[in-house]
Design an enzyme around this catalytic site. Structure first.
Site, PDB file in Angstrom:
ATOM      1  N   ALA A 159       5.224  -1.551  -1.971  1.00  0.00           N
ATOM      2  CA  ALA A 159       5.035  -0.700  -3.145  1.00  0.00           C
ATOM      3  C   ALA A 159       4.697   0.743  -2.806  1.00  0.00           C
ATOM      4  O   ALA A 159       4.512   1.551  -3.719  1.00  0.00           O
ATOM      5  CB  ALA A 159       3.926  -1.280  -4.023  1.00  0.00           C
ATOM      6  N   ALA A 160       4.638   1.089  -1.536  1.00  0.00           N
ATOM      7  CA  ALA A 160       4.126   2.410  -1.164  1.00  0.00           C
ATOM      8  C   ALA A 160       4.938   3.546  -1.779  1.00  0.00           C
ATOM      9  O   ALA A 160       4.391   4.482  -2.371  1.00  0.00           O
ATOM     10  CB  ALA A 160       4.091   2.543   0.350  1.00  0.00           C
TER      11      ALA A 160
END
Length: 294
Positions: free
Chosen positions: A240-241
């Site tokens: 999800a970065a």
């Protein structure tokens, strides 16, 4: 208000010590289903970071679709513009290794029904202070949404992923392009991030190249250049970065933060997200971001 015109998937996440090579079978140590998709993820990130956020997309009429809708709503995202269409929802099969790295296979499902923005989508975009776009929807739909935002003088923030050729009519409508270093190299043919940034700024007014552990590089046609180091972190899951960074950056922009502060805000949010497993489930709240910023 931020509008997100994009994809919604159910992430099917397998955790392994080491990702399998072609033809190899490995045993995993955990499995999770987590609502995701780059569009839905960015919507959750923006909502948790403090912005009123509207999601414009599609899910199928299956159990995954109902769960995706409930997750978005539970994160505070306005889902009035989330369509339900016949057939399966999009899915992403994700393999995460013990170093936090990942590989992903996406099957679009209902996202393929997003062939263009509806009248209601266009109205939502026109009311927004920023439009977030990615490339998991059909390209004509992405171009149409970007052009509609441009007509309404709404800034367009594009994450050019998954990587694919970018038509001129799309880039002409983009205010801020946010590729990672590999995507920037693919777009420009320049492997050096500084050279890639210079090449991007010939096509868009502003760009941020995310560099993983090396932070983020920002440039504008006005001549401004910034490098913001990454926050030190022990990564558990990097899935999800990038989407957390984009959603948080959009919030910082509509709040009027200066570029360096906006980049730090987004970098801190991304760093917090990689400390927890999953995509949408890992994204930090505004209170968590503010506490980490100090």
């Amino acid at each position: 208000m931020i509008s997100v015109f994009g994809s919604a998937n159910m992430d099917l996440v397998a955790y392994v010590a080491k990702a399998p090579r072609l033809g190899e079978t490995v045993t995993g140590h955990a499995f999770r289903t987590v609502p995701g998709g780059k569009g839905a993820n960015q919507a959750v990130a923006a909502a948790r970071a403090g912005a009123r956020t509207v999601f414009l997309g599609a899910v199928g009429d299956d159990g995954f679709g109902a769960e995706i809708r409930a997750t978005l709503a539970g994160a505070g995202v306005d889902v009035a513009g989330l369509r339900t269409v016949p057939g399966p929802s999009g899915i992403a099969h994700i393999v995460v290794d013990d170093d936090g790295g990942n590989s992903i296979v996406v099957v679009p499902g209902a996202n393929g029904a997003m062939t263009g923005p509806s009248g209601a989508d266009l109205a939502a975009i026109a009311r927004s202070r920023a439009l977030l776009l990615q490339l998991e929807l059909p390209m004509p739909a992405v171009v149409a949404a970007a052009q509609a935002a441009r007509v309404s003088r709404v800034p367009v923030i594009l994450t050019p992923a998954p990587a694919r050729p970018l038509p001129d009519e799309l880039l002409e409508a983009v205010t801020l392009l946010v590729p990672n270093e590999h995507e920037a190299a693919g777009i420009t043919g320049e492997s050096d991030p500084e050279a890639a940034l210079a090449a991007l700024l010939e096509r868009v007014p502003e760009a941020v190249i995310t560099l993983g552990g090396e932070g983020a590089l920002y440039g504008a046609r006005t001549g401004e250049r910034l490098h913001v180091p990454a926050e030190p972190v022990q990564a558990v899951d990097t899935t999800a970065a990038g989407d957390t960074f984009a959603g948080a950056l959009a919030v910082a922009r509509i709040e009027g933060l200066a570029p360096e502060r906006a980049l730090r805000f987004a970098s801190v949010a991304a760093a917090l997200s990689v400390r927890r497993p999953g995509a949408s489930s890992s994204m930090p709240t505004r209170d968590e971001i503010d506490a980490a910023l100090g």
